[in-house]
Design an enzyme around this catalytic site. Structure first.
Site, PDB file in Angstrom:
ATOM      1  N   CYS A  56     -10.402  -1.474  14.674  1.00 42.99           N
ATOM      2  CA  CYS A  56     -10.647  -2.896  14.944  1.00 42.99           C
ATOM      3  C   CYS A  56     -10.828  -3.204  16.431  1.00 42.99           C
ATOM      4  O   CYS A  56     -11.507  -4.158  16.787  1.00 42.99           O
ATOM      5  CB  CYS A  56      -9.512  -3.740  14.401  1.00 42.99           C
ATOM      6  SG  CYS A  56      -9.195  -3.418  12.661  1.00 42.99           S
TER       7      CYS A  56
ATOM      8  N   GLU B 291     -13.353 -14.042  -5.129  1.00 42.40           N
ATOM      9  CA  GLU B 291     -12.057 -13.683  -5.721  1.00 42.40           C
ATOM     10  C   GLU B 291     -10.880 -14.047  -4.814  1.00 42.40           C
ATOM     11  O   GLU B 291      -9.736 -14.032  -5.246  1.00 42.40           O
ATOM     12  CB  GLU B 291     -12.020 -12.205  -6.107  1.00 42.40           C
ATOM     13  CG  GLU B 291     -12.118 -11.200  -4.976  1.00 42.40           C
ATOM     14  CD  GLU B 291     -13.550 -10.795  -4.638  1.00 42.40           C
ATOM     15  OE1 GLU B 291     -14.470 -11.600  -4.884  1.00 42.40           O
ATOM     16  OE2 GLU B 291     -13.738  -9.692  -4.093  1.00 42.40           O
TER      17      GLU B 291
ATOM     18  N   GLU C 167       2.253   1.702  -3.379  1.00 41.05           N
ATOM     19  CA  GLU C 167       1.203   2.190  -4.274  1.00 41.05           C
ATOM     20  C   GLU C 167       0.954   3.684  -4.065  1.00 41.05           C
ATOM     21  O   GLU C 167       0.819   4.445  -5.022  1.00 41.05           O
ATOM     22  CB  GLU C 167      -0.081   1.390  -4.014  1.00 41.05           C
ATOM     23  CG  GLU C 167      -1.178   1.663  -5.036  1.00 41.05           C
ATOM     24  CD  GLU C 167      -2.470   0.912  -4.726  1.00 41.05           C
ATOM     25  OE1 GLU C 167      -2.507   0.114  -3.769  1.00 41.05           O
ATOM     26  OE2 GLU C 167      -3.461   1.156  -5.440  1.00 41.05           O
TER      27      GLU C 167
ATOM     28  N   GLU D  58     -15.632 -11.521   4.205  1.00 38.99           N
ATOM     29  CA  GLU D  58     -14.509 -11.280   3.287  1.00 38.99           C
ATOM     30  C   GLU D  58     -13.842 -12.601   2.890  1.00 38.99           C
ATOM     31  O   GLU D  58     -13.544 -12.834   1.713  1.00 38.99           O
ATOM     32  CB  GLU D  58     -13.474 -10.356   3.937  1.00 38.99           C
ATOM     33  CG  GLU D  58     -12.324  -9.972   3.014  1.00 38.99           C
ATOM     34  CD  GLU D  58     -11.192  -9.233   3.742  1.00 38.99           C
ATOM     35  OE1 GLU D  58     -10.813  -9.652   4.861  1.00 38.99           O
ATOM     36  OE2 GLU D  58     -10.681  -8.252   3.189  1.00 38.99           O
TER      37      GLU D  58
ATOM     38  N   SER E  77      -6.926   1.879  -2.370  1.00 38.45           N
ATOM     39  CA  SER E  77      -5.774   1.058  -2.731  1.00 38.45           C
ATOM     40  C   SER E  77      -6.269  -0.310  -3.193  1.00 38.45           C
ATOM     41  O   SER E  77      -7.274  -0.818  -2.700  1.00 38.45           O
ATOM     42  CB  SER E  77      -4.882   0.901  -1.499  1.00 38.45           C
ATOM     43  OG  SER E  77      -4.023  -0.198  -1.666  1.00 38.45           O
TER      44      SER E  77
ATOM     45  N   CYS F 230      -7.956  -2.056   3.962  1.00 40.73           N
ATOM     46  CA  CYS F 230      -7.786  -3.263   4.763  1.00 40.73           C
ATOM     47  C   CYS F 230      -9.023  -3.629   5.565  1.00 40.73           C
ATOM     48  O   CYS F 230      -9.087  -4.688   6.158  1.00 40.73           O
ATOM     49  CB  CYS F 230      -6.576  -3.161   5.677  1.00 40.73           C
ATOM     50  SG  CYS F 230      -6.212  -1.521   6.197  1.00 40.73           S
TER      51      CYS F 230
ATOM     52  N   GLU G  19       0.826  -1.196   0.000  1.00 36.85           N
ATOM     53  CA  GLU G  19       0.000   0.000   0.000  1.00 36.85           C
ATOM     54  C   GLU G  19       0.869   1.257   0.000  1.00 36.85           C
ATOM     55  O   GLU G  19       0.580   2.232  -0.694  1.00 36.85           O
ATOM     56  CB  GLU G  19      -0.913  -0.026   1.239  1.00 36.85           C
ATOM     57  CG  GLU G  19      -2.227   0.687   1.059  1.00 36.85           C
ATOM     58  CD  GLU G  19      -3.198   0.369   2.195  1.00 36.85           C
ATOM     59  OE1 GLU G  19      -3.979  -0.587   2.033  1.00 36.85           O
ATOM     60  OE2 GLU G  19      -3.155   1.029   3.233  1.00 36.85           O
TER      61      GLU G  19
ATOM     62  N   LYS H  21     -14.968  -9.921   8.381  1.00 37.09           N
ATOM     63  CA  LYS H  21     -13.880 -10.796   7.925  1.00 37.09           C
ATOM     64  C   LYS H  21     -14.407 -12.170   7.541  1.00 37.09           C
ATOM     65  O   LYS H  21     -13.863 -12.840   6.670  1.00 37.09           O
ATOM     66  CB  LYS H  21     -12.820 -10.939   9.025  1.00 37.09           C
ATOM     67  CG  LYS H  21     -11.974  -9.679   9.235  1.00 37.09           C
ATOM     68  CD  LYS H  21     -10.979  -9.457   8.113  1.00 37.09           C
ATOM     69  CE  LYS H  21     -10.204  -8.153   8.309  1.00 37.09           C
ATOM     70  NZ  LYS H  21      -9.487  -7.742   7.098  1.00 37.09           N
TER      71      LYS H  21
END
Lengths: 489, 132, 588
Positions: C514, C377, C287, C372, C330, C310, C284, C369
């Site tokens: 978090c 993908e 980037e 996710e 990102s 994230c 990141e 999560k």
């Protein structure tokens, strides 16, 4: 000289006289003259003073002094204020607002404009039930005509005052008659009340100061301005001025819409105007204030109707529903009927109203089934008091009134249900039995053939018998019996 | 129609409308014009007021009776809907209740055409602020 | 500020005007019970619909009892919180609520942590005098959240979290009266709505109506399967909260005990998501520098500010609500998914096992999560990179199932290579941490100079939206930080309107980051719990010998042995992702 009549029509003055779809007919009957005069010759404060001095109180049920409400909204500083007409009439049996809107829509528009002038609002909203299509149609026509004549819009009566009215449709929730719920509904939110304060006069529609009045309240405004505060306050009682429209319904001969001066007695309303009880039956009770009100008895017939007397008697004015009951009506069933309504119409926000009313209904249901106990009666009273004491809005705070007032006035009927397993009025199906008089029965078998649940047995030409456990008390057998052999016990 | 631009505009308009209505009511045929109001609120319509109104328009037309029929709001006599109010020239308005087509025919044939009262009259039991 | 004087239970109280009776009472030690009320100071969360009516008190001169949470103190007010009338009303209302609640406490996921249960205890309810019909609603199970609305008490906290705080708007009250319940529109399943699975509804639910989907038995099944190698990664915020489940003070760091527990439970390798967080910074950060350099070279098309990616609930949020801006975040995967991708390739090769035989379990403070990990993908040939994701709460349950006395466990260290991390990886667990970690690395990569100080206090804190400008040796970099999706929405709208001056923005869906995740031990409305967890996170960072991600030797080794360059070809294949427009997917 006209003979003295019990009714005086102020709010309903044009209903039934003018064509509601023609503004000219309203103008001929001095329509918009009050607005014109207020804008041209009076300051907003002067208008508010007239309303205050007239003693007019809110006709939606609460009875808050109208002039004071206007003054409160006027005093709040804001860029935008709103005037709202509460036309979300929802009491079972009440339809005076619909009648006014269908019969005299311009009077509401005129009064809202006057209200806008007094409070400093340039926008008016009418929150009306979508189930009132004719009222909506006539309001739309009236708004168009008023705009065309320049009685709504910019620069009304050449005075720089601008005011316009829009319609907002309610989807038929009783609770949206509560002003904070109404405002939320207009904002596109769930129709739920919020705790007051803040009152709408400080923070209402879109957070702006908002004056909410009921249709009937508005219908009084133009007349008060034309005829003066003294004239209006000469009608009525000390603390309740003017007239009140009632929707007289139930077991009276002349059901209908009536408008009587405050202070008229219930006896005059029911027996003189209403023409007495149907079919020569005996008067038993009258429910005023719809599901929020209480049940009044013969002992209350001579009290004069006004806000405070009704509350002191354990009922309330409400929006003006008046349902008359006779000796055939079971008071426990009546309370159950109203609770059924509030259970349906509770928004569900606060727990006492959401669950408490449901439990009240269930207990009343148990009692009408003949399964109630004495302990149930004390639990019922406690719960009714707690729901009244703890609910968030007026709906829950008043929904136990039918229970409490019937318990106060007709405790013997409750006792008969729980102690003797009897419904004195013979209305509670579970507590009655259809019985065949063996002496009168000729054994024609007709009753057995019409019984939908095959509860009747017996040989041809022999006396028949009804199995009480199987019987659903539909009464078909009794209707069919040609010999009068079936009776109810 | 001109817009109302001031209070005096409104007052003028009221006077004009008033005289126009007087003219309409009494001017052209002062002896023969009949005024009929049909109570057409939701309750009246539900009980059949619309049919009565249509019926009366047709019947009066067929019989060439000069009459003005208008709709109006609820008169309050729910127990007797449909209700109509008939005003014969130089007469006080009379309200009839429980009007069906048969009764309407009777009202036209008997009351309107001969001036004789028929059953079904509802006594007016109120006063309004406007006729004080 | 004007002061008002009043009396509460015969005690005189002076408070500022606008103070509620509830707050005033608590200030003099009168603890009026509440149920629907919840307030998280500094996090813009306040739920007080005045709906439960448990906090009613008697105010002299008033016709009805007053809800103390919604009633402002007035001069001269005389309040009685425990009159017979108030107590009777409170208990009756509580009995009513209980009369419409399934009595499943013994087998309820919320048992022992349930606000309703503890209130019933506090009030000493021993009998429900008002029994009757109970309400029943359609069940709803998503990969992350289970809605069991028969247990809903209409406190509306979830609705406040979903609408006012997160501005997601999935949950609201539907139906009316006795049938009313909080649900997605038309009672759709969460899967079919715009839910981000942030789990804040679960975090504030007083009862077991909203809970996480429990995957602990899938984990046990994998561990006992001899064909499977089971490895675990633990997110940074877990170690700062797990102890609370075992009676430790909030903010107690239990990293070492947690590692021991995981080994004892039977994981073959105990790794740290912090390692992947360092990897995330490499990608990141690179980037961001790439976009910045292009921008400085005059490229008008370059997407700035760059947003972090994230947080999976945040990713869901912009996919649902701002799909037109899906090029701005990102492309770097989240640490959980980077860990999975590296584990199933690099580490599986090292172990010489097939990726299908390597089970990757993650322990997360998060419910999103779970969702996710199930995204298509993030899998290869039907095998997910992260096979099972469990929450801090579920891990606590597994530790209890394994009969471990957690507080007595010795400390242990994570395994190598994927257990080594820098302090930069640790601070991913709190709001502001990701961007601080990125700054530590991006600064040094950009300037080729060593940072004089690694602590960027200007990026830390609890305010919903924060900003700071960091001097990259003459180049001022404007940083924005938002936690809570409502705050994210504010910054996104600024970007949309071209008003944003930021170069990089960190976004965390959950208030506090978090540490305040939907899978963490319940805070029960005590915001200091979150603040103490945050303190613990910075404490762990300060104690680390390596503080910057690019200095993590195992990260350096990973690049030389396997990945090549940050943002290189291999990195793109394994560590970067793409986003979808999910706006159309909402079916009615």
């Amino acid at each position: 000289m006209v003979k003295y009549k019990k009714q005086i029509r102020i709010a309903l003055r044009n209903c039934g006289f003018i064509n509601p779809e023609n503004v000219d007919e309203y103008i001929v009957r001095e329509g918009y003259a009050a607005l014109g005069n207020a804008l041209t010759n009076m300051t907003p404060e002067e208008v508010i003073d007239v309303i205050k001095n007239s003693g007019l109180r809110g006709r939606g049920g609460g009875g808050f002094p109208t002039g004071l409400k206007w003054e409160l909204t006027r005093k709040v500083d804001a860029d935008q204020k709103y005037v709202v007409c509460n036309a979300d009439e929802g009491d079972p049996g009440a339809f005076m607002d619909r009648s006014i809107l269908e019969g005299d829509p311009h009077t509401v528009l005129e009064a809202m404009a006057i209200n806008g002038y007094c409070t400093g609002a340039s926008k008016g909203l009418i929150y009306i039930r979508a189930e009132y299509p004719l009222a909506i149609k006539r309001l739309k026509i009236a708004i168009d005509q008023a705009r065309e004549y320049g009685l709504l819009g910019e620069d009304i009566f050449g005075t720089n005052f601008s005011f316009d009215v829009e319609l907002r449709y309610g989807a038929g929730a009783f609770v949206c008659g509560e002003e904070t719920a109404l405002i939320h509904s207009m904002e596109g939110l769930r129709g739920e009340p919020t705790v007051k304060p803040p009152f709408p006069s400080e923070s209402g529609y879109k957070g702006m100061p908002t004056n909410v009045n009921n249709v009937e309240t508005y219908a009084n405004i133009p007349v008060i301005l034309l005829k003066g505060a003294d004239w209006f306050s000469s009608i009525g009682t000390e603390k309740s001025k003017g007239t009140k429209v009632f929707a007289l319904a139930g077991k009276v001969n002349n059901v209908g819409l009536i408008e009587v001066p405050m202070g008229t007695t219930l006896r005059e309303v029911i027996f003189d105007i209403g023409g007495g009880i149907k079919d020569g039956k005996k008067f038993k009770a009258v429910q005023t204030g719809g599901p929020s009100g209480g049940c009044l008895t013969e002992n209350h017939l001579d009290i004069s109707i006004d806000y405070d007397n009704l509350i002191a008697s354990g009922s309330m004015m409400g929006s003006g529903g008046m349902i008359v009951m006779d000796e055939d009506d079971c008071m426990v069933s009546m309370a159950k009927f109203y609770l059924d309504f509030t259970v349906e119409e509770s928004c569900g926000k606060c727990s006492p109203c959401r669950i408490g009313n449901k439990r009240l209904y269930e207990m009343l249901d148990t009692i009408t089934q003949g399964k109630g106990t004495l302990e149930d009666l004390s639990k019922l009273r406690n719960l009714a008091n707690v729901v009244k004491d703890t609910s968030l809005c007026g709906l829950g705070q008043t929904s136990p009134n039918p229970v409490l007032s019937t318990m106060d006035n007709f405790l013997d009927e409750y006792m008969a249900h729980v102690k003797d397993g009897k419904c004195p009025s013979g209305q509670c199906k579970a507590l009655m039995s259809y019985i065949i008089n063996a002496d009168a029965c000729v054994g024609c078998t007709l009753c057995a053939r019409v019984c939908p649940v095959d509860a009747i047995s017996g040989e041809k030409k022999m006396a028949h018998l009804i199995d009480d456990d199987a019987c659903i008390k539909c009464g078909a057998c009794m209707d069919k019996c040609k010999f009068g052999a079936i009776f109810i016990q | 129609m001109a817009k109302v631009k001031s209070l005096s505009d409104l007052n003028k308009m009221r006077e004009e409308l008033q005289s126009k209505m007087n003219l309409r009511e009494k001017g052209e045929h002062p002896d023969s014009i009949v005024q009929i109001k049909v109570s057409m609120a939701t309750c009246g319509i539900a009980s059949g007021a619309k049919e009565i109104m249509d019926y009366m328009i047709n019947e009066l037309d067929n019989r060439a009776i000069d009459a003005v029929i208008t709709q109006t709001g609820c008169m309050g006599y729910c127990y007797a809907e449909p209700t109509i109010e008939v005003t014969l020239p130089d007469n006080k308005p009379i309200v009839f209740g429980y009007v069906d087509t048969k009764k309407a025919q009777e009202i036209i044939e008997v009351y309107i055409q001969t001036g004789k009262l028929v059953d079904g009259i509802i006594p007016v039991n109120y006063e309004t602020v406007n006729n004080e | 500020m004007d002061l008002v004087k009043l009396t509460i239970d015969n005690t005189p109280v002076v408070v500022e005007q606008g103070t509620t009776v509830l707050e005033a009472a608590r200030s003099v030690g009168v603890d009026i019970p509440t149920l629907c009320y919840m307030k998280l100071d500094d996090l813009e969360f306040e739920n007080k619909p005045g709906g439960c009516r448990v906090c009613v008190v008697e105010v002299e001169g008033r016709r009805n009892l007053a809800p103390s949470c919604k009633t402002a103190c007035d001069e001269g007010m005389v309040v009685n919180t425990h009159s017979v009338r108030a107590i009777n009303a409170r208990r009756t209302v509580m009995e009513l609520i209980l009369s419409d609640h399934p009595f499943e406490c013994l087998v309820c996921a919320k048992s022992g942590k349930c606000d309703l249960q503890s209130l019933a205890q506090d009030l000493g309810i021993r009998e429900i005098h008002y029994q009757g019909e109970k309400s029943h609603y359609k069940g709803d199970e998503s990969p992350a959240i289970i809605r069991e609305m028969d247990k809903c008490i209409m406190c509306r906290r979830c609705e406040t979290a979903c609408n006012d705080v997160q501005t997601v708007g999935t949950l609201s009250a539907i139906y009316r009266g006795f049938e009313s319940v909080v649900a997605p529109a038309f009672e759709m399943d969460l899967d079919h709505t715009n839910c981000t699975f942030c789990g804040q509804c679960v975090a504030v639910c007083p009862t077991g109506a909203l809970i996480e989907r429990d995957y602990t038995w899938q984990v046990m099944d994998a561990i006992v399967n001899p064909k499977k190698r089971v490895i675990v990664q633990t997110a940074p915020a877990v170690r700062a909260a797990l102890g609370e489940e075992f009676g430790l003070e909030p903010g107690t760091l239990v990293t070492g005990k947690m590692v021991t527990a995981l080994r004892k439970i039977g994981f073959d390798h105990v790794f740290d998501t912090d390692f992947a967080a360092d990897l995330t910074i490499m990608e990141e950060g690179t980037e961001l520098l790439g976009r910045l350099n292009k921008f400085l070279e005059g490229d008008k098309d370059v997407k700035l500010p760059m947003l972090t990616s994230c947080c999976p609930a945040w990713v869901n949020f912009f996919e649902h609500h701002f799909p037109e801006m899906k090029d701005i975040p990102s492309t770097a995967k989240s640490p959980q998914q980077m860990f999975g991708a590296i584990a199933k390739t690099y580490f599986a090769n090292q172990l010489k096992v097939k990726r299908e035989d390597l089970v990757v379990v993650s322990v997360m403070p998060c419910l999103a999560k779970k969702y996710e990990a199930s995204r298509e993908e993030f899998s290869a040939n039907g095998d997910a990179d992260v096979n099972i994701s469990i929450t801090t709460r579920e891990l606590a349950q597994m530790i209890k199932n394994a009969n471990l006395k957690f507080t007595d466990l010795p400390n242990d260290d994570f395994d190598r290579p994927m257990g080594e991390s820098s302090g930069a990886g640790v601070i991913f667990g709190t709001t502001g941490g990701v961007i601080e970690a990125a700054v530590r690395t991006a600064y040094e990569l950009h300037t080729d100079k060593e940072l004089a100080r690694v602590d960027f206090k200007e990026l830390r804190g609890f305010e919903g939206i924060r900003s700071a400008t960091i001097d990259f040796d003459g180049l001022p970099i404007n940083i924005g930080i938002a936690h809570g999706l409502g705050n994210a929405r504010t910054l996104l709208n600024d970007i949309k309107e071209g008003k944003s001056e930021f170069h990089a923005i960190e976004i965390m869906a959950c208030p506090g980051g978090c540490i305040g995740g939907g899978g963490q031990p319940y805070h029960h409305g005590d915001v200091t719990v979150l603040k103490r967890r945050q303190k613990a996170i910075y404490q762990e960072d300060a104690g680390k010998s390596i503080r910057k991600s690019h200095e993590n030797p195992y990260i350096q080794k990973l690049y030389t042995e396997f990945l090549g360059e940050p943002c290189g070809e291999k990195s793109h294949e394994l560590l970067h992702t793409h986003y979808f427009d999910k706006k159309k997917k909402i079916e009615i």
